[in-house]
Design a protein around this motif. Structure first.
Motif, PDB file in Angstrom:
ATOM      1  N   VAL A  82       2.789  22.708  16.818  1.00  0.00           N
ATOM      2  CA  VAL A  82       4.423  23.069  16.461  1.00  0.00           C
ATOM      3  C   VAL A  82       4.630  24.261  16.042  1.00  0.00           C
ATOM      4  CG1 VAL A  82       6.412  21.830  15.943  1.00  0.00           C
ATOM      5  CG2 VAL A  82       4.566  20.330  16.738  1.00  0.00           C
ATOM      6  N   ALA A  83       5.532  25.080  16.620  1.00  0.00           N
ATOM      7  CA  ALA A  83       6.087  26.180  16.312  1.00  0.00           C
ATOM      8  C   ALA A  83       7.593  26.179  16.807  1.00  0.00           C
ATOM      9  CB  ALA A  83       5.373  27.353  16.709  1.00  0.00           C
ATOM     10  N   ARG A  84       8.265  27.031  16.236  1.00  0.00           N
ATOM     11  CA  ARG A  84       9.564  27.409  16.814  1.00  0.00           C
ATOM     12  C   ARG A  84       9.459  27.994  18.290  1.00  0.00           C
ATOM     13  NH1 ARG A  84      12.988  31.643  16.826  1.00  0.00           N
ATOM     14  NH2 ARG A  84      11.359  32.736  15.604  1.00  0.00           N
ATOM     15  N   LYS A  85       8.585  29.117  18.232  1.00  0.00           N
ATOM     16  CA  LYS A  85       8.376  29.764  19.514  1.00  0.00           C
ATOM     17  C   LYS A  85       7.119  30.383  19.485  1.00  0.00           C
ATOM     18  CE  LYS A  85       9.978  32.419  22.956  1.00  0.00           C
ATOM     19  NZ  LYS A  85      10.120  31.683  24.161  1.00  0.00           N
ATOM     20  N   PHE A  86       6.299  29.931  20.705  1.00  0.00           N
ATOM     21  CA  PHE A  86       5.129  30.693  20.891  1.00  0.00           C
ATOM     22  C   PHE A  86       5.008  31.995  21.475  1.00  0.00           C
ATOM     23  CE2 PHE A  86       3.908  26.324  20.276  1.00  0.00           C
ATOM     24  CZ  PHE A  86       2.902  26.458  19.247  1.00  0.00           C
ATOM     25  N   SER A  87       4.432  32.940  21.636  1.00  0.00           N
ATOM     26  CA  SER A  87       4.013  34.092  22.226  1.00  0.00           C
ATOM     27  C   SER A  87       3.463  33.613  23.494  1.00  0.00           C
ATOM     28  CB  SER A  87       3.153  35.331  21.372  1.00  0.00           C
ATOM     29  OG  SER A  87       1.925  34.718  21.429  1.00  0.00           O
ATOM     30  N   ALA A  88       3.863  34.383  24.637  1.00  0.00           N
ATOM     31  CA  ALA A  88       2.924  34.078  25.697  1.00  0.00           C
ATOM     32  C   ALA A  88       1.505  34.004  25.880  1.00  0.00           C
ATOM     33  CB  ALA A  88       3.515  35.282  26.753  1.00  0.00           C
ATOM     34  N   SER A  89       0.842  34.640  24.824  1.00  0.00           N
ATOM     35  CA  SER A  89      -0.568  34.766  24.737  1.00  0.00           C
ATOM     36  C   SER A  89      -1.070  33.334  23.929  1.00  0.00           C
ATOM     37  CB  SER A  89      -1.064  35.922  24.356  1.00  0.00           C
ATOM     38  OG  SER A  89      -0.411  36.096  22.850  1.00  0.00           O
TER      39      SER A  89
ATOM     40  N   ALA B 108       0.643  30.039  23.735  1.00  0.00           N
ATOM     41  CA  ALA B 108       0.753  28.738  24.340  1.00  0.00           C
ATOM     42  C   ALA B 108      -0.382  28.381  25.081  1.00  0.00           C
ATOM     43  CB  ALA B 108       2.096  28.797  25.199  1.00  0.00           C
ATOM     44  N   ASN B 109      -0.754  27.196  24.639  1.00  0.00           N
ATOM     45  CA  ASN B 109      -2.001  26.707  25.300  1.00  0.00           C
ATOM     46  C   ASN B 109      -1.967  25.365  25.880  1.00  0.00           C
ATOM     47  OD1 ASN B 109      -4.675  26.820  25.776  1.00  0.00           O
ATOM     48  ND2 ASN B 109      -5.467  26.168  23.633  1.00  0.00           N
ATOM     49  N   GLY B 110      -0.960  25.096  26.804  1.00  0.00           N
ATOM     50  CA  GLY B 110      -0.885  23.803  27.376  1.00  0.00           C
ATOM     51  C   GLY B 110       0.021  22.875  26.764  1.00  0.00           C
ATOM     52  N   PRO B 111      -0.071  21.489  27.031  1.00  0.00           N
ATOM     53  CA  PRO B 111       1.073  20.530  26.842  1.00  0.00           C
ATOM     54  C   PRO B 111       1.044  20.048  25.406  1.00  0.00           C
ATOM     55  CG  PRO B 111      -0.830  19.493  28.082  1.00  0.00           C
ATOM     56  CD  PRO B 111      -0.913  21.059  28.025  1.00  0.00           C
ATOM     57  N   LEU B 112      -0.031  20.442  24.475  1.00  0.00           N
ATOM     58  CA  LEU B 112      -0.151  20.107  23.195  1.00  0.00           C
ATOM     59  C   LEU B 112       0.461  21.077  22.555  1.00  0.00           C
ATOM     60  CD1 LEU B 112      -3.868  18.639  22.935  1.00  0.00           C
ATOM     61  CD2 LEU B 112      -1.628  17.422  23.041  1.00  0.00           C
ATOM     62  N   ASP B 113       0.737  22.277  22.792  1.00  0.00           N
ATOM     63  CA  ASP B 113       1.619  23.155  22.043  1.00  0.00           C
ATOM     64  C   ASP B 113       3.169  22.917  22.400  1.00  0.00           C
ATOM     65  OD1 ASP B 113      -0.204  24.365  20.446  1.00  0.00           O
ATOM     66  OD2 ASP B 113      -0.994  25.784  22.293  1.00  0.00           O
ATOM     67  N   LEU B 114       3.958  22.514  21.345  1.00  0.00           N
ATOM     68  CA  LEU B 114       5.134  22.000  21.382  1.00  0.00           C
ATOM     69  C   LEU B 114       6.082  23.068  20.832  1.00  0.00           C
ATOM     70  CD1 LEU B 114       4.932  18.450  20.414  1.00  0.00           C
ATOM     71  CD2 LEU B 114       4.709  19.297  22.873  1.00  0.00           C
ATOM     72  N   GLU B 115       7.299  23.779  21.654  1.00  0.00           N
ATOM     73  CA  GLU B 115       8.223  24.487  20.926  1.00  0.00           C
ATOM     74  C   GLU B 115       9.523  23.680  20.306  1.00  0.00           C
ATOM     75  OE1 GLU B 115       9.177  27.515  23.425  1.00  0.00           O
ATOM     76  OE2 GLU B 115       7.457  28.867  22.875  1.00  0.00           O
ATOM     77  N   LEU B 116       9.657  23.466  19.306  1.00  0.00           N
ATOM     78  CA  LEU B 116      10.416  22.541  18.539  1.00  0.00           C
ATOM     79  C   LEU B 116      11.236  23.371  17.494  1.00  0.00           C
ATOM     80  CD1 LEU B 116       8.403  19.195  18.237  1.00  0.00           C
ATOM     81  CD2 LEU B 116      10.252  19.924  20.013  1.00  0.00           C
TER      82      LEU B 116
END
Length: 438
Positions: free
Chosen positions: A34-41, A43-51
């Motif tokens: 979980v992170a406020r924002k992932f960089s394009a490189s 993000a690794n699928g549905p288990l990475d959540l932007e919250l």
């Protein structure tokens, strides 16, 4: 060790959080990042959540824990210093208080693994350190199963912030002042942090239910010694060096604080220098005895390897990047200011002497001057810097094209103002391409 337990990693876009999330998945755990924002490189699928976790209340956090059936929460959230969008008390203390309420309200037997910092309350001198220590006290009094991990200086394949700054010092012909170079600075490999979290995640809360561990190599080492190991890897150990006077560090910290107000997060800020002077030290004995992990030394982390060309380029350019941005800001601000205030008539006469329509001379001179200054302001702020750099390149190309049509003789003007615009465009392109922090 079972891997069926589900782990929530908060701050999964950061140096420790990203590595730990990926490492847990390799080990077979279900790790939700979980992170406020992932960089394009990243993000690794549905288990990475932007919250927006910092704005979530305890009920929303508890709902997340229940819906994802979380067994372990790893809190890697942290900010170095107060500034626009950064509040040390809100991130380190207030959020932890809400997270603890959420764990209790979730109705699940959740272990909290919290990433903190070495040291004691007696040696804390910054809001960063004090708020970290307040979070530790809240966790210790919560009654839930917890592990407070206090890593030393973290060495990882990636480099952000302070770790990037040390690499830059190793790649350049400068030395820290003697006092700062002698500060204790026990490092830890990010792999050892990940091993520890995996060890904890594979056990229920009844094993090591309430522990506080220092994670770092056992052998004492100084900040200068850590930088020396990086120099061996970069091939710069034999270079002659200029020792920086202490006042330059303080000046750099003040400039870093100013940049922080504009939305940048430079590694050299007043908090970073204060923490650097305090040093990084602790006793990893309890951690080693409980987990059986043999921490790697700084020599094993970096001193035995050879830096890649990517490592060398990054380290050499890291501090120069700030100089590039600052010079472009001054270039555009001064360009517009001089044409509008200092040498307005000279700027307007360039158009008049080339038979430009008189009614448009003053409006165009004023408009282009204000445009130049606006580009400088856009580049100065982190949020708008990329837009400002693109605008600067487009404006420069426009000036060059316009001059080719309206005032072609300016191309052979002795001072070569238009000829120098080309390298300025290239410098803005370099700034744009190196703008990412992670």
């Amino acid at each position: 060790m079972g891997t069926s337990r589900k782990i929530l990693v908060l701050g999964a876009s950061g140096l420790i959080g990203r590595f730990v999330t990926d490492d847990l998945r390799v080990r077979g755990f279900v790790a939700v990042g979980v992170a406020r924002k992932f960089s394009a490189s990243q993000a690794n699928g549905p288990l990475d959540l932007e919250l927006p976790v910092m704005s979530m209340d305890a009920s929303a956090l508890a709902r997340l824990l229940r819906e994802r059936a979380i067994d372990v929460v790893v809190n890697c959230l942290g900010v170095l210093q107060d500034g626009p969008g950064s509040d040390t008390a809100a991130v380190h203390r207030d959020f932890v208080a809400r997270l603890l309420r959420a764990i209790r309200e979730s109705g699940r037997a959740i272990r909290l693994v919290h990433i903190s910092i070495p040291g004691t309350a007696e040696t804390d001198r910054t809001a960063f350190a004090s708020s970290k220590r307040e979070a530790e006290r809240l966790i210790a009094a919560s009654g839930i199963a917890y592990a407070i991990l206090r890593p030393g200086f973290v060495v990882a394949p990636a480099a952000y912030g302070g770790s990037a700054m040390l690499r830059a010092l190793a790649a350049l012909p400068v030395d820290l002042p003697a006092r700062e170079a002698a500060a204790p600075f026990q490092p830890v490999a990010v792999e050892d942090i990940a091993k520890t979290i995996a060890w904890l995640a594979g056990r229920d809360g009844s094993e090591a239910p309430a522990v506080t561990w220092d994670l770092m190599q056992k052998e004492p080492v100084t900040l200068g010694g850590v930088i020396k190991q990086f120099r061996h890897a970069f091939g710069t150990a034999a270079w002659p060096r200029l020792r920086l006077p202490a006042f330059l560090l303080d000046l750099g910290a003040r400039l870093g604080d100013l940049a922080n107000l504009l939305g940048w997060m430079p590694p050299m800020r007043s908090t970073a220098i204060a923490e650097l002077r305090r040093g990084v030290a602790g006793d990893p004995g309890g951690w080693i005895a409980a987990t059986g992990i043999a921490p790697r030394t700084i020599g094993q982390m970096v001193g035995s390897g050879t830096a890649t060309i990517q490592d060398k380029w990054f380290s050499r350019l890291f501090l120069v990047k700030a100089l590039v941005i600052a010079s472009l800001v001054l270039f555009w601000l001064m360009s517009g200011f001089i044409a509008l205030v200092v040498s307005y008539e000279a700027a307007a006469n360039i158009l008049r002497t080339h038979n430009f329509p008189p009614a448009l001379v003053d409006p165009l001179t004023i408009a282009t001057s204000l445009m130049d200054m606006s580009i400088g302001v856009l580049i100065a702020f982190r949020r708008t810097c990329a837009f400002g750099l693109v605008a600067g390149m487009m404006a420069s190309l426009g000036y060059m094209a316009g001059a080719a049509v309206l005032t072609p003789d300016l191309w052979i003007e002795p001072l070569g103002a238009l000829v120098k615009t080309g390298p300025a465009i290239v410098l803005m392109l370099v700034a744009l391409l190196t703008l990412d922090n992670r």
